[in-house]
Design an enzyme around this catalytic site. Sequence first.
Site, PDB file in Angstrom:
ATOM      1  CE  LYS A  11      -3.958  -2.320   2.087  1.00  0.00           C
ATOM      2  NZ  LYS A  11      -5.108  -2.163   3.002  1.00  0.00           N
ATOM      3  CE1 TYR A  51      -9.126  -3.230  -0.497  1.00  0.00           C
ATOM      4  CE2 TYR A  51      -8.238  -1.379  -1.724  1.00  0.00           C
ATOM      5  CZ  TYR A  51      -8.059  -2.462  -0.881  1.00  0.00           C
ATOM      6  OH  TYR A  51      -6.793  -2.776  -0.425  1.00  0.00           O
ATOM      7  CG  PHE A  59     -13.571   0.955   5.969  1.00  0.00           C
ATOM      8  CD1 PHE A  59     -13.048   0.379   4.824  1.00  0.00           C
ATOM      9  CD2 PHE A  59     -14.293   0.149   6.847  1.00  0.00           C
ATOM     10  CE1 PHE A  59     -13.227  -0.977   4.548  1.00  0.00           C
ATOM     11  CE2 PHE A  59     -14.475  -1.213   6.581  1.00  0.00           C
ATOM     12  CZ  PHE A  59     -13.937  -1.771   5.418  1.00  0.00           C
ATOM     13  NE  ARG A  87      -7.601 -13.777   5.178  1.00  0.00           N
ATOM     14  CZ  ARG A  87      -8.169 -12.585   5.033  1.00  0.00           C
ATOM     15  NH1 ARG A  87      -7.881 -11.840   3.978  1.00  0.00           N
ATOM     16  NH2 ARG A  87      -9.025 -12.128   5.924  1.00  0.00           N
ATOM     17  CB  THR A  93      -7.526  -6.369   9.178  1.00  0.00           C
ATOM     18  OG1 THR A  93      -7.960  -7.557   8.519  1.00  0.00           O
ATOM     19  CG2 THR A  93      -7.859  -5.156   8.329  1.00  0.00           C
ATOM     20  NE  ARG A 104      -2.644  -6.529   6.536  1.00  0.00           N
ATOM     21  CZ  ARG A 104      -3.741  -7.184   6.198  1.00  0.00           C
ATOM     22  NH1 ARG A 104      -4.246  -8.106   6.986  1.00  0.00           N
ATOM     23  NH2 ARG A 104      -4.342  -6.902   5.051  1.00  0.00           N
ATOM     24  CG  ASN A 114      -3.860  -3.068   6.273  1.00  0.00           C
ATOM     25  OD1 ASN A 114      -3.650  -2.594   5.154  1.00  0.00           O
ATOM     26  ND2 ASN A 114      -4.831  -3.927   6.498  1.00  0.00           N
ATOM     27  CG  HIS A 117      -5.358  -6.539  -0.625  1.00  0.00           C
ATOM     28  ND1 HIS A 117      -6.574  -6.536   0.014  1.00  0.00           N
ATOM     29  CD2 HIS A 117      -5.466  -7.418  -1.652  1.00  0.00           C
ATOM     30  CE1 HIS A 117      -7.384  -7.384  -0.622  1.00  0.00           C
ATOM     31  NE2 HIS A 117      -6.732  -7.923  -1.634  1.00  0.00           N
ATOM     32  CD  GLU A 128      -8.459  -9.321  -4.247  1.00  0.00           C
ATOM     33  OE1 GLU A 128      -9.387  -9.042  -3.475  1.00  0.00           O
ATOM     34  OE2 GLU A 128      -7.363  -9.766  -3.851  1.00  0.00           O
TER      35      GLU A 128
HETATM   36  P1  CMP Z   1      -7.257  -5.015   2.896  1.00  0.00           P
HETATM   37  O1  CMP Z   1      -6.683  -6.371   3.106  1.00  0.00           O
HETATM   38  O2  CMP Z   1      -6.664  -4.156   1.843  1.00  0.00           O
HETATM   39  O3  CMP Z   1      -8.811  -5.186   2.572  1.00  0.00           O
HETATM   40  C1  CMP Z   1      -9.766  -4.196   2.863  1.00  0.00           C
HETATM   41  C2  CMP Z   1      -9.176  -3.074   3.634  1.00  0.00           C
HETATM   42  O4  CMP Z   1     -10.103  -2.244   4.277  1.00  0.00           O
HETATM   43  C3  CMP Z   1      -8.334  -3.613   4.767  1.00  0.00           C
HETATM   44  O5  CMP Z   1      -7.173  -4.209   4.273  1.00  0.00           O
HETATM   45  C4  CMP Z   1      -8.122  -2.384   5.613  1.00  0.00           C
HETATM   46  O6  CMP Z   1      -7.031  -1.578   5.186  1.00  0.00           O
HETATM   47  C5  CMP Z   1      -9.406  -1.627   5.349  1.00  0.00           C
HETATM   48  N1  CMP Z   1     -10.266  -1.634   6.520  1.00  0.00           N
HETATM   49  C6  CMP Z   1     -10.893  -2.687   7.060  1.00  0.00           C
HETATM   50  N2  CMP Z   1     -11.593  -2.306   8.140  1.00  0.00           N
HETATM   51  C7  CMP Z   1     -11.381  -0.974   8.282  1.00  0.00           C
HETATM   52  C8  CMP Z   1     -11.815  -0.005   9.215  1.00  0.00           C
HETATM   53  N3  CMP Z   1     -12.624  -0.333  10.231  1.00  0.00           N
HETATM   54  N4  CMP Z   1     -11.406   1.261   9.043  1.00  0.00           N
HETATM   55  C9  CMP Z   1     -10.597   1.589   8.002  1.00  0.00           C
HETATM   56  N5  CMP Z   1     -10.144   0.709   7.094  1.00  0.00           N
HETATM   57  C10 CMP Z   1     -10.526  -0.565   7.242  1.00  0.00           C
END
Ligand code: CMP
Length: 139
Positions: A11, A51, A59, A87, A93, A104, A114, A117, A128
């Site tokens: 990211k 997304y 968010f 994962r 996350t 992460r 984070n 992805h 994807e």
């Molecule tokens: P990612 O694996 O890229 O998939 C979806 C993304 O949404 C996740 O990582 C986070 O960066 C983001 N995300 C998930 N939950 C939240 C949240 N509560 N607030 C902000 N971002 C979020």
Amino acid sequence: MTGNITFTMIKPKAMENGNMGKIIAQIIEGGFKIKALKLTTLTKEQAMEFYAVHKERPFYDGLTDFMSSGPIVAAILEKENAIKAYRDFIGATNPADAAEGTIRANYGTSIEANAVHGSDSDENAQIEAGFFFSKREWV
Ligand code: CMP
């Protein structure tokens, strides 16, 4: 049957912080084989499409602004049971909850930023990967 392919993105914040090389090194050292890799920048529209599954979430707007704010690295990775393996490897996350030593935990700065992805299912990994790469670009 579980597949051997997952998709990842490094990211924008992790890129800006100079962590691209270290993250790629950790991925390789973790036993993931890089099948395709590219550095690119998403437009807001592309981030919204990528997304789209989160479009009802509060968010979504912030996440898609962030994901289109600078360069990212997109990659297709191969390993046995790749979705779960990756994962587990990247951590929770929210970096604050991610196990010590995971990508992460090492490089994430917020739940949004984070660091990386990782696909959540075999089906989404294919979707994807196809968003960024044509079959010609896989080794
Ligand atoms: P990612 O694996 O890229 O998939 C979806 C993304 O949404 C996740 O990582 C986070 O960066 C983001 N995300 C998930 N939950 C939240 C949240 N509560 N607030 C902000 N971002 C979020």
